[in-house]
Design an enzyme around this catalytic site. Structure first.
Site, PDB file in Angstrom:
ATOM      1  N   GLU A  63      47.759 -74.845   2.417  1.00 48.32           N
ATOM      2  CA  GLU A  63      46.509 -75.584   2.608  1.00 48.32           C
ATOM      3  C   GLU A  63      45.702 -75.627   1.316  1.00 48.32           C
ATOM      4  O   GLU A  63      45.137 -76.669   0.954  1.00 48.32           O
ATOM      5  CB  GLU A  63      45.680 -74.955   3.728  1.00 48.32           C
ATOM      6  CG  GLU A  63      44.408 -75.723   4.007  1.00 48.32           C
ATOM      7  CD  GLU A  63      43.498 -75.055   5.025  1.00 48.32           C
ATOM      8  OE1 GLU A  63      42.268 -75.206   4.896  1.00 48.32           O
ATOM      9  OE2 GLU A  63      44.022 -74.381   5.941  1.00 48.32           O
ATOM     10  N   SER A  90      47.899 -67.006   8.047  1.00 48.09           N
ATOM     11  CA  SER A  90      46.651 -66.466   7.513  1.00 48.09           C
ATOM     12  C   SER A  90      45.690 -66.086   8.635  1.00 48.09           C
ATOM     13  O   SER A  90      45.122 -64.993   8.644  1.00 48.09           O
ATOM     14  CB  SER A  90      45.993 -67.490   6.584  1.00 48.09           C
ATOM     15  OG  SER A  90      44.739 -67.027   6.131  1.00 48.09           O
TER      16      SER A  90
END
Length: 334
Positions: A149, A246
């Site tokens: 990301e 994450s």
């Protein structure tokens, strides 16, 4: 630091911080599991398989979950690290984490049929990066180095974006004009750690601007809030999620910081070590935003086999958001 437990989350509180006696119970966090962006991404791959047949190529993992990736691979999905591994003219899906403009250009050069499963909340951060780059701001992107990301967002404005990987990296930040600085963030971070990083950045750059709206996604925030609510009551918190996720790893950290005496991350019920359950009375269970509910049910079944059959939901939010599929996969209107 522990957070106070809201009065309406359904936890029968004991006189102390842990349950006494032989009572065994499970506190089950709600919300947990799939968020709207993950649900959209996984369905995008499934619909692409139905429409185009196997093989369907996916750049990187569609979402960070071993079970999801392995299940799709069995159905004919081929996961690749980059578009140059995809045969010219083939179908390729971009993962929920988003990609940079350079990846789009590389796919176009190979005449690939691209279907973009980027989470709309990640797309929002991309648009913010482009907007503030056009206005010649220095963009301080709070996130983890190497995460897909972050790479996608930074790629929108590489000359303006500087990665800030946690509070300890703030000292290394340099900017051109302290009056034109804004922070953005990866959507799956710890809310508390992100705010600590922002506070340190603001101490260095008092005129640091905030993003137009929260970058940390609602689902990440909601799952952390639920864990904070139950953690002070838990001898153990089990987070179902993959090690490259994450938001799942952040839930372990949040549980420990909020008062859980132990916390572990597992992909599957078989990874739960029975020794963790010795002399334990209250187990908290939650899952990351890319985890299907079947994996949580597996953990609950295992806990029941060890005497933890009394399950109490801990509800701190109700999620109703749904994202539309990419346009090329939506049902045809009649």
């Amino acid at each position: 630091m522990s957070s106070a437990i809201p009065l309406n989350v359904g936890i029968a509180r004991s006189a102390g911080s842990a349950v006494t006696g032989a009572t065994k119970r499970v506190l089950l966090a709600e919300p947990r599991g799939y968020c709207a962006g993950v649900d959209r991404a996984v369905e995008t791959v499934e619909r692409t398989l139905e429409k185009h047949g196997a093989p369907v190529y996916v750049r990187k993992e569609i979402v960070h979950n071993r079970h999801v990736v392995e299940t799709l691979r069995e159905r004919g999905v081929v996961f690749v690290d980059d578009t140059d591994e995809v045969p010219e003219g083939a179908v390729v899906v971009f993962s929920a984490h988003g990609v940079s403009p350079a990846v789009h250009e590389a796919a176009a050069a190979r005449n690939l049929h691209t279907i973009d499963a980027t989470c709309p909340l990640v797309t929002k951060v991309h648009q913010e990066a482009k907007r503030f780059a056009r206005d010649d701001f220095d963009i301080l992107l709070i996130g983890h180095e190497g995460h897909e990301e972050v790479e996608g967002t930074a790629g929108e404005a590489p000359d303006h974006v500087q990665l800030v990987d946690g509070p300890d990296s703030v000292a290394n930040v340099t900017v051109r004009d302290e009056n034109r600085v804004i922070w953005l963030s990866q959507t799956t971070l710890s809310v508390d750690e992100t705010m600590e990083t922002v506070q340190r950045l603001r101490e260095r750059f008092p005129k640091l601007q905030d993003p137009p709206s929260d970058d940390i996604c609602y689902a990440t925030s909601n799952r952390q809030t639920a864990v904070k609510a139950m953690a002070p009551e838990c001898d153990l918190v089990i987070v179902v999620g993959s090690r490259n996720s994450s938001n799942s790893k952040r839930l372990v950290e949040v549980a420990l910081n909020a008062g859980a005496r132990a916390a572990h991350l597992v992909d599957f019920a078989r990874e739960v070590d029975p020794s963790w359950l010795e002399n334990i009375h209250t187990v908290g269970v939650t899952s990351g935003a890319s985890v299907p509910e079947i994996l949580v049910r597996g953990v609950l079944d295992l806990l029941a086999d060890h005497g933890f059959a009394d399950v109490h939901p801990v509800t701190t939010a109700n999620e109703t958001l749904v994202f539309a599929l990419p346009r090329e996969l939506r049902p045809t209107r009649r």
